[in-house]
Write an enzyme that holds these catalytic residues in place. Sequence first.
Site, short mmCIF file in Angstrom:
data_model
loop_
_atom_site.label_atom_id
_atom_site.label_comp_id
_atom_site.label_asym_id
_atom_site.label_seq_id
_atom_site.Cartn_x
_atom_site.Cartn_y
_atom_site.Cartn_z
N SER A 132 29.46 48.82 37.41
CA SER A 132 30.81 49.35 36.88
C SER A 132 31.48 51.05 36.99
O SER A 132 30.87 51.67 36.14
CB SER A 132 31.64 48.94 35.59
N TYR A 146 32.30 48.00 26.37
CA TYR A 146 32.03 47.75 27.77
C TYR A 146 31.72 48.47 28.46
O TYR A 146 30.83 48.62 29.26
CB TYR A 146 33.66 46.24 28.15
P1 NAP Z 1 35.82 37.13 35.99
O1 NAP Z 1 37.02 36.38 36.90
O2 NAP Z 1 36.06 37.19 34.37
O3 NAP Z 1 34.63 36.06 35.83
C1 NAP Z 1 33.45 35.95 35.05
C2 NAP Z 1 32.62 34.73 35.78
O4 NAP Z 1 31.38 34.92 34.68
C3 NAP Z 1 32.97 33.50 35.67
O5 NAP Z 1 32.49 32.63 36.44
C4 NAP Z 1 32.13 33.58 34.10
O6 NAP Z 1 31.78 31.84 34.32
C5 NAP Z 1 31.00 33.72 34.03
N1 NAP Z 1 30.51 34.31 32.67
C6 NAP Z 1 30.51 34.36 31.31
N2 NAP Z 1 30.57 34.49 30.49
C7 NAP Z 1 28.85 33.85 31.11
C8 NAP Z 1 27.79 33.34 30.55
N3 NAP Z 1 27.95 34.09 29.25
N4 NAP Z 1 26.80 32.88 31.42
C9 NAP Z 1 27.09 32.71 32.39
N5 NAP Z 1 28.58 33.21 32.67
C10 NAP Z 1 29.37 33.30 32.63
O7 NAP Z 1 35.29 38.28 35.94
P2 NAP Z 1 35.21 39.01 37.18
O8 NAP Z 1 35.88 40.45 37.17
O9 NAP Z 1 34.15 38.60 38.47
O10 NAP Z 1 33.81 40.56 36.53
C11 NAP Z 1 32.83 39.47 37.86
C12 NAP Z 1 31.77 40.96 37.50
O11 NAP Z 1 32.05 42.45 37.81
C13 NAP Z 1 31.51 41.52 35.76
O12 NAP Z 1 30.22 41.21 35.32
C14 NAP Z 1 32.20 42.99 35.91
O13 NAP Z 1 31.90 43.29 33.94
C15 NAP Z 1 31.94 43.07 37.05
N6 NAP Z 1 33.21 44.06 36.49
C16 NAP Z 1 34.13 44.12 37.23
C17 NAP Z 1 35.50 44.33 37.26
C18 NAP Z 1 37.17 44.12 37.70
O14 NAP Z 1 37.92 44.90 37.73
N7 NAP Z 1 37.03 42.57 38.24
C19 NAP Z 1 35.26 45.57 37.70
C20 NAP Z 1 34.12 46.61 37.13
C21 NAP Z 1 32.96 45.49 37.60
P3 NAP Z 1 33.16 30.63 33.56
O15 NAP Z 1 34.54 30.46 35.15
O16 NAP Z 1 32.80 29.83 33.21
O17 NAP Z 1 33.38 31.19 32.16
#
Ligand code: NAP
Length: 249
Positions: free
Chosen positions: A148, A162
């Site tokens: 990130s 985070y």
């Molecule tokens: P999200 O929409 O909240 O989705 C999170 C995903 O992770 C879901 O599929 C969830 O499964 C799964 N998950 C959570 N805890 C888990 C565990 N203990 N074991 C296995 N799976 C788990 O997140 P996102 O925004 O797509 O983010 C994805 C990645 O990108 C993350 O690493 C995040 O830190 C990174 N990121 C995101 C952003 C942003 O702006 N969105 C920015 C920078 C980096 P369930 O549905 O079953 O809970």
Amino acid sequence: MNDVSARGLVIVTGGSRGIGAAICRKLAADGYAVAVNYAARSADADAVVAGIRQSGGRASAIAADVSNEDDVRRLFELAQAELGPLAGLVNNAGITGASGRLDELTLDVLTRTMAINVIGTILCARDAVRILSTRHGGRGGSIVNLGSVAARLGAPGELVQYAASKGAIDSFTMGLAREVGDEGIRVNAVAPGIIDTEMNSQERQARVGPTIPMKRAGTAAEIAEAVAWLMSPAASYVTGTIMTVSGGR
Ligand code: NAP
């Protein structure tokens, strides 16, 4: 749809929604068989799998908590039993934990954030290396971690714990890339900015949006493009790289 037998299996942790779901769809369209991992929301994972199969791809939904060693071992075993030999891993599962100042942080939130974002990523990468490394008789492959921009911005007042967890992802990516560089495994990271998923409230997107040079949040599909390129043979000389995809932020 490309020939799915050609490219092998990629495990995408947290592939059931948000960025992970977009990565699963893109990799399937590129010809990989995809293991769609999730933690709790099986209906979301099943919907991603159904969409990929309708488009002629191969995918399976597999529940596993990436912070649990036994779950991770079972994830790799089931994925390969159902979808064939491993070609790659996308360490996408992650949480932000509760938003707020550090002096409001509880140990429970801190422990959970580090367990999923850092330990989960490292555990999954370890099991992938044991399978992919030529040192262990493997065929090589590619690992892409989700970092990130918070790792360098720090997310003060909101999510410093985070941000620290994502700083660890950057270090881990660079170190592991060098460790397995001559064992057929490339290791890279994508560092997204603000992306329109459940992780970011509409309020946060509206507040931060004007500070982004491109004046908008990114889409999950825009992150998936970068991940898919790093996963692909087109990136054959790229390892230890952190690719920022943030609209200039
Ligand atoms: P999200 O929409 O909240 O989705 C999170 C995903 O992770 C879901 O599929 C969830 O499964 C799964 N998950 C959570 N805890 C888990 C565990 N203990 N074991 C296995 N799976 C788990 O997140 P996102 O925004 O797509 O983010 C994805 C990645 O990108 C993350 O690493 C995040 O830190 C990174 N990121 C995101 C952003 C942003 O702006 N969105 C920015 C920078 C980096 P369930 O549905 O079953 O809970």
